[in-house]
Design a protein around this motif. Structure first.
Motif, PDB file in Angstrom:
ATOM      1  N   ALA A  75     -14.811   4.135 -11.677  1.00  0.00           N
ATOM      2  CA  ALA A  75     -13.356   4.316 -11.540  1.00  0.00           C
ATOM      3  C   ALA A  75     -12.739   3.162 -10.752  1.00  0.00           C
ATOM      4  O   ALA A  75     -11.675   2.639 -11.114  1.00  0.00           O
ATOM      5  CB  ALA A  75     -13.060   5.647 -10.853  1.00  0.00           C
ATOM      6  N   LEU A  76     -13.421   2.753  -9.674  1.00  0.00           N
ATOM      7  CA  LEU A  76     -12.876   1.657  -8.864  1.00  0.00           C
ATOM      8  C   LEU A  76     -12.867   0.351  -9.666  1.00  0.00           C
ATOM      9  O   LEU A  76     -11.898  -0.417  -9.617  1.00  0.00           O
ATOM     10  CB  LEU A  76     -13.693   1.508  -7.571  1.00  0.00           C
ATOM     11  CG  LEU A  76     -13.202   0.450  -6.584  1.00  0.00           C
ATOM     12  CD1 LEU A  76     -11.727   0.644  -6.225  1.00  0.00           C
ATOM     13  CD2 LEU A  76     -14.046   0.476  -5.305  1.00  0.00           C
ATOM     14  N   LEU A  77     -13.938   0.127 -10.413  1.00  0.00           N
ATOM     15  CA  LEU A  77     -13.989  -1.070 -11.265  1.00  0.00           C
ATOM     16  C   LEU A  77     -12.831  -1.061 -12.265  1.00  0.00           C
ATOM     17  O   LEU A  77     -12.125  -2.059 -12.445  1.00  0.00           O
ATOM     18  CB  LEU A  77     -15.340  -1.115 -11.999  1.00  0.00           C
ATOM     19  CG  LEU A  77     -15.483  -2.144 -13.119  1.00  0.00           C
ATOM     20  CD1 LEU A  77     -15.247  -3.559 -12.616  1.00  0.00           C
ATOM     21  CD2 LEU A  77     -16.873  -2.057 -13.760  1.00  0.00           C
ATOM     22  N   ARG A  78     -12.628   0.091 -12.888  1.00  0.00           N
ATOM     23  CA  ARG A  78     -11.574   0.179 -13.904  1.00  0.00           C
ATOM     24  C   ARG A  78     -10.199  -0.073 -13.277  1.00  0.00           C
ATOM     25  O   ARG A  78      -9.370  -0.809 -13.829  1.00  0.00           O
ATOM     26  CB  ARG A  78     -11.632   1.567 -14.555  1.00  0.00           C
ATOM     27  CG  ARG A  78     -10.833   1.659 -15.825  1.00  0.00           C
ATOM     28  CD  ARG A  78     -11.102   2.946 -16.562  1.00  0.00           C
ATOM     29  NE  ARG A  78     -10.003   3.237 -17.479  1.00  0.00           N
ATOM     30  CZ  ARG A  78      -9.717   4.430 -17.941  1.00  0.00           C
ATOM     31  NH1 ARG A  78     -10.450   5.475 -17.593  1.00  0.00           N
ATOM     32  NH2 ARG A  78      -8.704   4.603 -18.772  1.00  0.00           N
ATOM     33  N   LEU A  79      -9.985   0.516 -12.105  1.00  0.00           N
ATOM     34  CA  LEU A  79      -8.675   0.353 -11.454  1.00  0.00           C
ATOM     35  C   LEU A  79      -8.421  -1.089 -11.033  1.00  0.00           C
ATOM     36  O   LEU A  79      -7.328  -1.628 -11.244  1.00  0.00           O
ATOM     37  CB  LEU A  79      -8.594   1.261 -10.222  1.00  0.00           C
ATOM     38  CG  LEU A  79      -8.227   2.708 -10.507  1.00  0.00           C
ATOM     39  CD1 LEU A  79      -8.391   3.548  -9.252  1.00  0.00           C
ATOM     40  CD2 LEU A  79      -6.790   2.812 -11.028  1.00  0.00           C
ATOM     41  N   LEU A  80      -9.432  -1.716 -10.423  1.00  0.00           N
ATOM     42  CA  LEU A  80      -9.241  -3.097  -9.973  1.00  0.00           C
ATOM     43  C   LEU A  80      -9.003  -4.023 -11.161  1.00  0.00           C
ATOM     44  O   LEU A  80      -8.173  -4.937 -11.101  1.00  0.00           O
ATOM     45  CB  LEU A  80     -10.456  -3.560  -9.159  1.00  0.00           C
ATOM     46  CG  LEU A  80     -10.579  -2.940  -7.763  1.00  0.00           C
ATOM     47  CD1 LEU A  80     -11.955  -3.202  -7.160  1.00  0.00           C
ATOM     48  CD2 LEU A  80      -9.486  -3.466  -6.829  1.00  0.00           C
TER      49      LEU A  80
END
Ligand SMILES: Cc1cc2nc3c(=O)[nH]c(=O)nc-3n(C[C@H](O)[C@H](O)[C@H](O)COP(=O)(O)OP(=O)(O)OC[C@H]3O[C@@H](n4cnc5c(N)ncnc54)[C@H](O)[C@@H]3O)c2cc1C
Length: 374
Positions: free
Chosen positions: A68-73
């Motif tokens: 999720a963090l990868l996708r958001l960044l």
């Protein structure tokens, strides 16, 4: 939790076109992306890195939190590299606070983030006048400045590092908006909306309970080096924006059938997909921490350089294909390349490569993280 993270990613994804438009305006004005952060704050993005128990979504926790963090960044990088850079620092600061902070500091900072405060991470010292701390009353006094501070004048909370005789100490400080920004003739050509400046922190009194962790914790591995995966994730988003822009423009010009344009676009796609695949693994390794510190750092170091290399290749190919149009002020490719070229200048790239290479001379070759190995 999974549903909430997915919903947040989808909401940010739907907002990308608006943020892209705003990015052009903020770049032209050299302004902090206030409108974009207002929108992201309303979506709950500023508290999302916190654990669920503190009102967040645990971005970066476990394999699904890493994804999720990868996708958001990457989405933020696609929308605006300065916004992604500012948000990455916010995530980094909150993660360090949750890792090294005592309970009362964690609760205070979490409450600030839930209330919408943007945290900065100011850890770069100027060549002269580096930040130091000394005992002062019931706490500590600061003397000196920090350089290359993104969010200077806007971020109201910051994790800073100060030199002490015992080593580097992390501290959490509060700063009033618009204060302490040093007048500086230095202006970065790209990433203008990250409003990166120098901060004079002399005279700030820090209560004893605002010290974060022990001296030396900031440089502790694997967290110190492996955190580079997050900046690379933001750069990956910028790369995606450039590839999409490139494709649309070549098609609009009716040149998609030209074999040279096709060959360059093919190479561009390889660069993008290579970077994306590296990042899938680097995010997992950086977040799961289920290997030795040396192995995690070596892998993330390679991933960071693979993304840098992909971005540099993509800019060269894209500028060749789009021609002078990609250099006209106001053209999105001009801004994205300027932002990307600036943002790619991360610390010590040579050392990063040789340290990773040294590791793999004596360790199993790189492969999937354990969460995906089966
Ligand atoms: C857009 C942007 C925003 C930023 N925001 C922040 C922020 O909010 N907070 C913050 O703290 N910092 C920030 N920074 C600064 C960042 O943390 C690094 O300090 C900066 O990116 C380092 O870049 P550099 O190219 O000068 O790195 P360097 O490490 O100086 O590398 C430059 C070159 O010198 C080589 N080199 C490095 N060390 C040596 C050596 N000892 N001997 C020989 N060669 C060497 C490198 O391999 C490379 O080729 C920001 C940077 C950017 C680009």
């Amino acid at each position: 939790m999974l549903c909430e993270r997915t919903a947040l990613c989808e909401a940010v994804g739907a907002m990308v076109p608006v943020l892209q438009q705003q990015a052009a305006a903020d770049d032209a004005a050299g302004d902090f992306p206030g409108d974009s952060f207002h929108r992201l704050r309303q979506l709950g993005l500023l508290r999302a890195p916190l654990p669920e128990t503190l009102g967040g979504l645990g971005l970066g926790d476990g394999a699904t939190g890493a994804a999720a963090l990868l996708r958001l960044l990457a989405l933020l990088g696609e929308a605006s590299l300065p916004v992604a850079r500012l948000y990455e620092a916010h995530v980094n600061a909150l993660q360090l606070i949750c890792r090294y902070g005592n309970e009362s500091l964690i609760r205070r900072c979490a409450a600030d983030a839930v209330a919408g405060a943007l945290f900065a991470l100011w850890v770069t010292d100027p060549p002269e006048g580096a930040l130091t701390m000394h005992s002062e009353g019931d706490g500590y006094g600061l003397v000196g400045a920090k350089a290359f501070c993104s969010g200077a004048g806007t971020a109201t909370r910051a994790l800073v590092t100060a030199a002490t005789p015992g080593g580097t100490q992390m501290l959490i400080i509060s700063v009033d908006p618009g204060t302490r920004v040093l007048p500086s003739p230095i202006k970065l050509s790209g990433m203008r909306a990250a409003t990166t400046g120098s901060m004079d922190l002399t005279g700030i009194h820090v209560p004893a309970d605002a010290l974060l962790g022990e001296t030396g914790d900031y440089l502790r591995e694997p967290v110190f080096s492996a955190g580079a995966w997050r900046s690379a994730a933001a750069a990956l988003g910028g790369l995606k924006a450039l590839v999409a822009l490139h494709r649309d423009e070549i098609r609009r010009r009716g040149r998609a059938q030209d074999p040279h344009q096709q060959a360059r676009f093919g190479a561009l796609l390889i660069a993008y997909e290579t970077a994306r695949l590296w990042m899938d693994q680097a995010a997992l390794r950086g977040c799961l921490e289920d290997d030795s510190a040396a192995a995690i750092v070596a892998y993330v170091n390679l991933a960071r350089l693979a993304v840098e290399s992909a971005c540099l290749d993509a800019m060269r190919l894209s500028q060749r294909s789009l021609g002078l149009g990609a250099f006209i002020a106001g053209h999105p490719a001009e801004r994205i390349c300027r932002d990307l070229a600036t943002y790619l200048r991360q610390p010590a790239p040579d050392e990063t490569l040789v340290k990773a290479a040294s590791h793999y001379f004596h360790a199993p070759l790189p492969g999937p993280a354990s969460a995906t190995a089966a």
